[in-house]
Design a protein around this motif. Sequence first.
Motif, short mmCIF file in Angstrom:
data_model
loop_
_atom_site.label_atom_id
_atom_site.label_comp_id
_atom_site.label_asym_id
_atom_site.label_seq_id
_atom_site.Cartn_x
_atom_site.Cartn_y
_atom_site.Cartn_z
N PRO A 172 -9.65 6.02 -1.89
CA PRO A 172 -9.21 7.37 -1.78
C PRO A 172 -7.95 7.43 -1.06
O PRO A 172 -7.68 7.04 0.20
N GLY A 173 -6.91 8.15 -1.54
CA GLY A 173 -5.59 8.55 -1.12
C GLY A 173 -4.66 7.34 -1.25
O GLY A 173 -3.53 7.65 -0.47
N GLU A 174 -4.89 6.17 -1.76
CA GLU A 174 -3.87 5.05 -1.73
C GLU A 174 -4.19 4.18 -2.91
O GLU A 174 -5.12 4.05 -3.45
N THR A 175 -3.13 3.47 -3.15
CA THR A 175 -3.02 2.44 -4.32
C THR A 175 -2.76 1.32 -3.53
O THR A 175 -1.70 1.25 -2.69
N VAL A 176 -3.28 -0.09 -3.76
CA VAL A 176 -2.83 -1.29 -3.14
C VAL A 176 -2.63 -2.22 -4.37
O VAL A 176 -3.26 -2.29 -5.33
N VAL A 177 -1.41 -2.76 -4.44
CA VAL A 177 -1.19 -4.17 -5.18
C VAL A 177 -1.36 -5.15 -4.18
O VAL A 177 -0.61 -5.35 -3.42
N ARG A 178 -2.36 -6.03 -4.55
CA ARG A 178 -2.73 -7.13 -3.81
C ARG A 178 -2.15 -8.39 -4.68
O ARG A 178 -2.49 -8.48 -5.88
N ILE A 179 -1.44 -9.06 -4.00
CA ILE A 179 -1.02 -10.48 -4.57
C ILE A 179 -1.35 -11.52 -3.68
O ILE A 179 -1.91 -11.48 -2.62
N ARG A 180 -1.53 -12.77 -4.48
CA ARG A 180 -2.24 -13.97 -3.94
C ARG A 180 -1.38 -15.11 -4.20
O ARG A 180 -1.10 -15.29 -5.38
N LEU A 181 -1.03 -16.09 -3.24
CA LEU A 181 -0.47 -17.31 -3.63
C LEU A 181 -1.23 -18.21 -2.89
O LEU A 181 -1.48 -18.08 -1.71
N VAL A 200 0.83 -1.06 0.17
CA VAL A 200 0.03 0.00 -0.12
C VAL A 200 0.90 1.23 -0.04
O VAL A 200 1.77 1.37 0.72
N ASP A 201 0.67 2.12 -0.98
CA ASP A 201 1.27 3.43 -0.80
C ASP A 201 0.60 4.57 -1.27
O ASP A 201 -0.83 4.41 -1.67
N GLN A 202 0.89 5.77 -1.73
CA GLN A 202 0.15 6.98 -1.94
C GLN A 202 0.65 7.24 -3.50
O GLN A 202 0.22 8.10 -4.09
N GLY A 203 1.13 6.25 -4.15
CA GLY A 203 1.41 6.43 -5.72
C GLY A 203 0.21 6.17 -6.69
O GLY A 203 -0.95 5.73 -6.13
N PRO A 204 0.48 6.55 -7.92
CA PRO A 204 -0.48 6.37 -8.89
C PRO A 204 -0.92 4.93 -8.90
O PRO A 204 -0.19 3.98 -8.83
N THR A 205 -2.30 4.62 -9.67
CA THR A 205 -2.49 3.30 -9.89
C THR A 205 -1.80 2.47 -10.92
O THR A 205 -1.10 3.19 -11.90
N ARG A 206 -1.22 1.51 -10.76
CA ARG A 206 -0.39 0.69 -11.65
C ARG A 206 -1.12 -0.11 -12.66
O ARG A 206 -2.38 -0.49 -12.19
N SER A 207 -0.47 0.12 -13.70
CA SER A 207 -1.46 -1.08 -14.67
C SER A 207 -0.74 -2.36 -14.79
O SER A 207 0.75 -2.43 -14.82
#
Length: 140
Positions: free
Chosen positions: A129-138, A90-97
């Motif tokens: 709002p205010g954050e971007t999350v990259v969620r990974i699953r294994l 989780v961070d405040q960066g832009p949404t990743r593609s």
Amino acid sequence: MAHFEGREAVVEQSAPTRATDTMTYRVATDVRALRAFVSAGALERGLSAERVELLTLAVSELATNTLQHTTGGGRVRLWAESGQLYCDVVDQGPTRSLGRSMPSADAVRGRGLAIVEQICDDVAVLASPGETVVRIRLSL
């Protein structure tokens, strides 16, 4: 929790809702300490040693992106539920593609997300709002 089947999802909810043993780590500058946190937490939750190495690599790549491309660092959440191990960066960066191809061998940058997508069972980008999350699953 947001369930995701495709390679990219944008949803409003970013925090785990049913997991009772979520571990959180603040990403500041020491990626080595983060790797130790992720490895220990994943082993405690039943991820095999081989898969722990993959998870640790994926989180390291994502945290490095956070430190290089955002201000203020970020945080990592780790939890298991329903036979799956989840990890949010989780961070405040832009949404990743997602859906990136691996850069050419002579490229200096740009491999992080491509590596994460190749070694994890699923990857999603979650926006709130205010954050971007990259969620990974294994799978456990």
